[in-house]
Design a protein around this motif. Structure first.
Motif, PDB file in Angstrom:
ATOM      1  N   SER A   1       7.663  -1.723  -2.046  1.00 18.88           N
ATOM      2  CA  SER A   1       7.259  -0.926  -0.892  1.00 18.88           C
ATOM      3  C   SER A   1       8.244   0.217  -0.723  1.00 18.88           C
ATOM      4  O   SER A   1       9.423   0.096  -1.091  1.00 18.88           O
ATOM      5  N   SER A   2       7.765   1.339  -0.157  1.00 19.69           N
ATOM      6  CA  SER A   2       8.670   2.437   0.160  1.00 19.69           C
ATOM      7  C   SER A   2       9.484   2.144   1.413  1.00 19.69           C
ATOM      8  O   SER A   2      10.463   2.833   1.690  1.00 19.69           O
ATOM      9  N   ASP A   3       9.083   1.127   2.160  1.00 22.34           N
ATOM     10  CA  ASP A   3       9.775   0.700   3.375  1.00 22.34           C
ATOM     11  C   ASP A   3      10.485  -0.628   3.067  1.00 22.34           C
ATOM     12  O   ASP A   3       9.836  -1.679   3.015  1.00 22.34           O
TER      13      ASP A   3
ATOM     14  N   GLU B   1       0.798  -1.218   0.000  1.00 20.07           N
ATOM     15  CA  GLU B   1       0.000   0.000   0.000  1.00 20.07           C
ATOM     16  C   GLU B   1       0.837   1.277   0.000  1.00 20.07           C
ATOM     17  O   GLU B   1       0.438   2.300  -0.554  1.00 20.07           O
ATOM     18  N   ASP B   2       2.038   1.238   0.603  1.00 16.21           N
ATOM     19  CA  ASP B   2       2.851   2.451   0.724  1.00 16.21           C
ATOM     20  C   ASP B   2       3.786   2.667  -0.468  1.00 16.21           C
ATOM     21  O   ASP B   2       4.646   3.539  -0.445  1.00 16.21           O
ATOM     22  N   THR B   3       3.617   1.889  -1.521  1.00 13.18           N
ATOM     23  CA  THR B   3       4.541   1.925  -2.657  1.00 13.18           C
ATOM     24  C   THR B   3       4.443   3.236  -3.427  1.00 13.18           C
ATOM     25  O   THR B   3       3.353   3.761  -3.680  1.00 13.18           O
ATOM     26  N   ASP B   4       5.600   3.749  -3.827  1.00 12.51           N
ATOM     27  CA  ASP B   4       5.678   4.897  -4.722  1.00 12.51           C
ATOM     28  C   ASP B   4       5.541   4.372  -6.152  1.00 12.51           C
ATOM     29  O   ASP B   4       6.488   3.815  -6.718  1.00 12.51           O
TER      30      ASP B   4
ATOM     31  N   ARG C   1       9.943  -3.506   5.520  1.00  8.08           N
ATOM     32  CA  ARG C   1       8.608  -4.113   5.357  1.00  8.08           C
ATOM     33  C   ARG C   1       8.616  -5.078   4.174  1.00  8.08           C
ATOM     34  O   ARG C   1       8.085  -6.195   4.259  1.00  8.08           O
TER      35      ARG C   1
END
Length: 480
Positions: free
Chosen positions: A417-419, A261-264, A422
């Motif tokens: 993911s941006s993390d 969900e946090d992907t750029d 994660r």
């Protein structure tokens, strides 16, 4: 039109045993571009006899490693000198876009051989451990005569993933190539002849399925290395079992790309695109299942659709082409059957799904994107081997992991993911032999292979060399 009239058996070009031939057809023009002899069981017998003699009596497995490497360097250089010719011919045979063919079809085999030639002097061919009566010498010795049976989609890359470690280890090889690539296989044979590989060390045999089965169950073969479909892999494993021959099987895939969900997406979509349908989707590591969070599902589908519509479908030899034809009419019919089944089962066709209107010849299928796909649908479960990608929604990370692992295959995958931590945590829970974080691909110095029905054993890395070796323990007695 290229005509070949001899087979490369045991290091020499010789008359084939029969008049059986293979036609090589261009998937772009549907015209015959070449003809070669087809190896029959009698030819296979000759190749195995030559390889057995080379292994049991010849110099190759007994040659000092430095000398073997020197011969293989000549082989490498002879092959590398024909890179452009190889890329062009493979694009003509398979339909690979020439830009991909230059890098992956013709260039990557050189990198594979370079890796194993560099690994060999550093490899632990012998080590010593303490024993009850004295030191125990643990030695690595060549496994014996190898039958390498390769698929048509990336034939030279697949070939060198087997030839490289097998020849470095000291094993003679009988290379069985598919009818679709019969012409380009002569570049390998001619390079070996130019390099002066000793008699019996390499045979190159174009043939269809029946001779392949004969080779895999031949009592003179010690190991079978195969790349291809799951069904063919099962048959080869059963045949090899009759002689307890060792096997390495690199089989199919239905790899998932997880977009958390946090992907750029500005970074992720360009990084993902080269891994979705490379070589017109005819690659086992293609990430043909894209898993997207429900909260961003439409955004992901729209971004992918934009990229799919921008693809250039056409002549595989044109530098602007990004998607060429499928390898055969049979393969196009198979892919079109899957597309029809996807529509029938309720998936939404977003892009493509048909034949390009501007091309009246060639076995082309438009780059095809499906949305609203459930992981239980046929197009989400079976390997299509064409330019077809499905987008599957998920609720959260746990759901994405569950869907990714809900597959008979386990070859490749990726997590975006941006993390990074994660992404790494999710990657650790995927049941697949290879996982990319914010990317994909393979490395020649790392083992490559699959879980579940994606295969048995590993290629590349030190493990890839070990697959062509037997381990011997020599017990010594301490003298006082």
């Amino acid at each position: 039109m290229q005509i070949k009239d001899r087979l490369f058996i045991g290091g020499r070009f010789v008359e084939p045993a029969t008049a059986s031939t293979l036609d090589v057809v261009s998937p772009a023009t549907e015209e015959v571009i070449g003809r070669t002899p087809e190896a029959r069981p009698e030819d296979i017998d000759r190749a195995v006899t030559a390889a057995r003699r080379a292994f049991d009596e010849g110099p190759w497995p007994r040659m000092p490693l430095a000398e073997r490497i020197e011969v293989l360097r000549r082989f490498r250089d002879a092959y590398a000198s024909r890179l452009r010719e190889t890329a062009t011919l493979l694009s003509s045979e398979v339909g690979s876009p020439i830009t991909w063919s230059t890098r992956a079809q013709a260039g990557a085999p050189i990198g594979v051989l370079d890796y194993f030639l560099a690994l060999a002097p550093e490899f632990a061919w012998e080590r010593e451990v303490p024993g009850a009566t004295g030191p125990v010498l643990i030695r690595q010795e060549p496994v014996g005569v190898v039958a390498a049976i390769v698929a048509w989609n990336a034939p030279h890359f697949i070939t060198f993933s087997k030839l490289g470690p097998a020849l470095v280890a000291g094993c003679p090889v009988i290379l069985k190539v598919s009818p679709e690539n019969a012409l380009s296989s002569y570049i390998i044979a001619e390079s070996a002849a130019e390099a002066g590989l000793p008699e019996g060390v390499l045979s190159v045999l174009p043939a269809d399925r029946e001779p392949s089965a004969y080779l895999s169950r031949h009592p003179g073969v010690d190991k079978v290395a195969f790349t291809g479909s799951v069904d063919a892999g099962k048959a080869i494993m059963a045949s090899a079992a009759a002689n307890l021959a060792r096997v390495t099987l690199e089989l199919g895939g239905k790899s998932a790309a997880l977009i958390l969900e946090d992907t750029d997406l500005d970074r992720a979509i360009p990084a993902l695109m080269p891994h979705l349908i490379p070589n017109n989707g005819q690659v086992c590591i293609s990430m043909t299942r894209v898993l997207a969070p429900r909260s961003r599902y439409d955004e992901v589908v729209d971004r992918l659709a934009e990229q799919f519509r921008a693809m250039v479908v056409g002549d595989p030899l044109a530098p602007v082409t990004t998607v060429g034809p499928l390898v055969s009419e049979r393969q196009r019919e198979r892919v079109e059957g899957y597309i029809a089944k996807g529509v029938a089962e309720g998936a939404r066709l977003v892009v493509g799904g048909g034949r390009p209107a501007h091309l009246d010849k060639g076995w082309y299928v438009e780059p095809t994107l499906f949305a609203d796909v459930d992981n239980s649908m046929t197009i989400a479960r079976e390997e299509i081997f064409g330019p077809v990608v499905v987008v599957i929604p998920f609720d959260d990370d746990e759901d994405a992991i569950r869907i990714s692992n809900d597959s008979d295959y386990g070859l490749h995958g990726s997590v975006f993911s941006s993390d990074e931590q994660r992404a790494l945590a999710v990657a650790a829970r995927l049941r697949t032999g290879n996982v990319g974080v914010n990317g994909g691909g393979i490395a020649f110095n790392a083992p490559f292979g699959g879980f579940k029905k994606s295969g048995i054993g590993r290629e590349f890395g030190p493990e890839g060399l070990q697959a062509y070796l037997e381990t011997k323990s020599v017990y010594t007695t301490t003298r006082h």
